[in-house]
Design an enzyme around this catalytic site. Structure first.
Site, short mmCIF file in Angstrom:
data_model
loop_
_atom_site.label_atom_id
_atom_site.label_comp_id
_atom_site.label_asym_id
_atom_site.label_seq_id
_atom_site.Cartn_x
_atom_site.Cartn_y
_atom_site.Cartn_z
N SER A 124 0.84 -1.20 0.00
CA SER A 124 0.00 0.00 0.00
C SER A 124 0.87 1.24 0.00
CB SER A 124 -0.85 -0.02 1.27
OG SER A 124 -1.46 1.21 1.49
N TYR A 148 -1.89 -0.85 10.97
CA TYR A 148 -2.11 -1.37 9.62
C TYR A 148 -0.88 -1.09 8.75
CZ TYR A 148 -3.64 -1.64 4.79
OH TYR A 148 -3.71 -1.93 3.46
N LYS A 152 1.96 -3.73 6.96
CA LYS A 152 2.38 -3.79 5.54
C LYS A 152 3.90 -3.65 5.41
CE LYS A 152 -1.52 -4.49 3.58
NZ LYS A 152 -1.80 -5.73 2.88
P1 NAD Z 1 -11.03 -6.86 1.20
O1 NAD Z 1 -11.26 -6.85 2.67
O2 NAD Z 1 -12.18 -6.63 0.31
O3 NAD Z 1 -10.31 -8.23 0.78
C1 NAD Z 1 -9.48 -8.96 1.65
C2 NAD Z 1 -9.99 -10.39 1.69
O4 NAD Z 1 -9.16 -11.17 2.57
C3 NAD Z 1 -11.42 -10.50 2.21
O5 NAD Z 1 -12.18 -11.25 1.31
C4 NAD Z 1 -11.27 -11.22 3.55
O6 NAD Z 1 -12.39 -12.04 3.83
C5 NAD Z 1 -10.00 -12.01 3.34
N1 NAD Z 1 -9.24 -12.35 4.56
C6 NAD Z 1 -8.87 -11.53 5.57
N2 NAD Z 1 -8.15 -12.19 6.47
C7 NAD Z 1 -8.02 -13.47 6.01
C8 NAD Z 1 -7.39 -14.64 6.50
N3 NAD Z 1 -6.71 -14.63 7.66
N4 NAD Z 1 -7.47 -15.77 5.77
C9 NAD Z 1 -8.15 -15.80 4.60
N5 NAD Z 1 -8.79 -14.72 4.10
C10 NAD Z 1 -8.72 -13.57 4.80
O7 NAD Z 1 -9.87 -5.80 0.91
P2 NAD Z 1 -9.33 -5.24 -0.48
O8 NAD Z 1 -9.65 -3.80 -0.54
O9 NAD Z 1 -9.72 -6.13 -1.59
O10 NAD Z 1 -7.77 -5.36 -0.21
C11 NAD Z 1 -7.00 -6.46 -0.64
C12 NAD Z 1 -5.56 -6.27 -0.18
O11 NAD Z 1 -5.06 -5.05 -0.69
C13 NAD Z 1 -5.41 -6.17 1.35
O12 NAD Z 1 -4.21 -6.83 1.71
C14 NAD Z 1 -5.27 -4.69 1.59
O13 NAD Z 1 -4.52 -4.40 2.74
C15 NAD Z 1 -4.53 -4.24 0.35
N6 NAD Z 1 -4.75 -2.82 0.00
C16 NAD Z 1 -6.04 -2.35 -0.11
C17 NAD Z 1 -6.24 -1.01 -0.39
C18 NAD Z 1 -7.64 -0.43 -0.47
O14 NAD Z 1 -7.78 0.78 -0.34
N7 NAD Z 1 -8.68 -1.23 -0.70
C19 NAD Z 1 -5.15 -0.16 -0.60
C20 NAD Z 1 -3.87 -0.69 -0.49
C21 NAD Z 1 -3.68 -2.03 -0.19
C1 WQD Z 2 -9.32 9.90 1.07
C2 WQD Z 2 -9.50 11.40 1.32
C3 WQD Z 2 -9.81 11.94 3.64
C4 WQD Z 2 -13.69 9.93 4.06
C5 WQD Z 2 -6.82 4.82 3.14
C6 WQD Z 2 -5.76 4.11 3.91
C7 WQD Z 2 -4.68 3.63 2.99
C8 WQD Z 2 -5.26 2.81 1.83
C9 WQD Z 2 -6.39 3.50 1.16
C10 WQD Z 2 -5.14 0.48 2.35
C11 WQD Z 2 -8.73 11.90 2.55
C12 WQD Z 2 -11.04 12.28 2.85
C13 WQD Z 2 -12.50 10.43 3.57
C14 WQD Z 2 -14.72 10.84 4.45
C15 WQD Z 2 -13.30 12.66 3.79
N1 WQD Z 2 -5.79 1.56 2.27
N2 WQD Z 2 -12.31 11.78 3.43
N3 WQD Z 2 -14.49 12.19 4.29
O1 WQD Z 2 -6.98 7.88 3.89
O2 WQD Z 2 -6.06 8.18 1.54
O3 WQD Z 2 -6.23 5.94 2.49
O4 WQD Z 2 -7.35 3.94 2.14
O5 WQD Z 2 -3.97 0.29 2.22
O6 WQD Z 2 -3.80 2.88 3.77
O7 WQD Z 2 -5.21 5.01 4.87
O8 WQD Z 2 -8.30 7.08 1.86
O9 WQD Z 2 -10.63 7.12 1.17
O10 WQD Z 2 -10.10 7.16 3.64
O11 WQD Z 2 -9.61 9.17 2.26
O12 WQD Z 2 -13.14 13.88 3.69
O13 WQD Z 2 -15.79 10.45 4.92
O14 WQD Z 2 -10.88 11.64 1.60
O15 WQD Z 2 -9.54 12.91 4.63
O16 WQD Z 2 -8.30 13.19 2.24
P1 WQD Z 2 -6.85 7.38 2.51
P2 WQD Z 2 -9.75 7.57 2.26
#
Ligand code: NAD
Ligand code: WQD
Length: 337
Positions: A124, A148, A152
């Protein structure tokens, strides 16, 4: 080519499964369904007209993971499984380290036992902490401000040490920026539990009438309109980034790190305005205090992925909001509908 997809029922995993199936890969998905529904994979099969194998299970169960990996001949693992809510991670840090770090270590033990040495990991942009400069390149300093983010970073370290110790490994760290939107079919999308933490799911629930108004977390940042700026990337572009990384790095020993972003930042108010246009309805908002831990601006320099993977995001803001709205309006209650 057969792949194991951990967390494949989730938001990014399900979209990646669609692209992988369409590209001809054979898939086994393992997910404990803690943050997803089995229905997402039924929809993946409906979209593609192809089948995948689903195993309900937990990646922390090393002996089951070892049996699973030994029962197939996987060329690679794409590892999405984990917990991702930043606020919750500060309340339940042990849980986050258990699933994200412990879960990955369990998976790695099973991969070693089954002699599968290619891994693509969902990292991330959070590992860049509060960036000193934007756009952010892969060599920018790394830091974390919550459990979190630390989880990562720790997994990145574990994977880097592993690769340095054994040159059979191909480890790819994909640092996602802010994934948004949904598949164009409207059949799969993000289905958060409870009140969404992230901006786009929150905005779409305001648009559908489930929430009254958007709360904008601060308008006094040093940005164009004072609200936070992020690099929003269409989830299908992100999914295609995994395909590109897989094609390039499968059995290519080394530690490979790529930013997956668009290289362009949009503010909260710009996102709100774009979504208003897509949904053709007003999205009321009020400005409230900054959210603790938020940064002003963050966007990627995605040029390395372009150079090495020939990948770049091609879907723009309109695609992100129109596709996100199609999913939300067809399924106001997510996979319950
Ligand atoms: P998500 O929660 O939709 O998907 C994660 C999946 O993993 C879920 O289906 C959950 O049921 C499963 N899971 C969790 N713990 C588990 C375990 N111990 N064993 C088996 N399954 C398990 O999330 P997502 O948004 O699809 O994210 C996928 C990956 O990408 C995550 O690792 C997340 O940290 C990373 N990521 C997400 C974002 C984002 O903003 N969505 C941004 C950066 C990184
Ligand atoms: C985006 C912008 C908020 C909600 C997070 C995690 C990051 C990654 C992605 C997994 C910011 C603003 C938000 C609301 C708002 N996840 N906001 N009102 O914080 O960039 O990233 O998700 O890895 O690790 O930290 O994403 O969508 O929460 O916020 O004003 O109700 O929207 O302040 O500027 P963020 P976000």
């Amino acid at each position: 080519m057969k792949l194991l997809i951990t967390g494949g029922a989730g938001y990014i995993g399900s979209h990646t499964c669609v692209e992988l199936l369409e590209a001809g890969y054979e898939l086994v998905v393992i997910d404990n369904l803690s943050n997803s529904k089995r229905a997402s994979l039924d929809r993946v099969m409906e979209i593609t007209g192809q089948r995948l194998t689903f195993v309900e299970g937990d990646i922390r169960d090393t002996s089951s993971m070892t049996s699973l990996l030994k029962a197939h001949s996987f060329e690679a693992v794409i590892h999405f499984a984990g917990l991702k809510a930043v606020g919750e991670s500060s309340r339940l840090p042990v849980n986050y380290y258990d699933h994200n770090v412990g879960g990955t270590i369990s998976l790695l033990k099973a991969m070693q036992a089954a002699e599968v040495y290619t891994l693509i990991f969902s990292s991330s942009a959070t590992v860049y902490g509060d960036p000193e400069t934007v756009p952010i390149t892969e060599s920018a300093p790394l830091s974390a401000t919550n459990p979190y983010g630390w989880s990562k970073l720790m997994v990145e370290q574990v994977l880097s040490d592993l690769q340095a110790s054994d040159d059979r490994w191909s480890v790819t760290l994909l640092r996602y920026f802010n994934p948004v939107g949904a598949h164009q079919s409207g059949l799969i999308g993000e289905d958060p539990n409870g009140i969404p933490n992230n901006l786009l799911p929150y905005i779409s629930q305001v648009a559908i009438g489930k929430l009254s108004h958007l709360r904008v977390f601060g308008d006094d940042y040093p940005t164009l309109d004072g609200t936070g700026v992020r690099d929003y990337i269409h989830v299908v572009d992100l999914a295609l980034g995994h395909l590109a990384a897989l094609k390039r790095n499968v059995h290519r020993p080394g530690r490979h790190v790529y930013n997956l972003g668009t290289g362009k930042g949009y503010s909260v108010l710009e996102m709100r305005a774009a979504f208003e246009q897509a949904a053709e309805r007003p999205i009321p908002y009020e400005v409230v205090a900054r959210r603790p831990g938020d940064i002003a601006a963050c966007w990627a320099d995605p040029s390395l992925a372009m150079q090495e993977l020939s990948w770049s995001a091609v879907r723009g803001l309109e695609d992100m909001t129109i596709d996100g709205w199609r999913w939300q309006s067809r399924s106001p209650n997510g996979y319950e509908d």
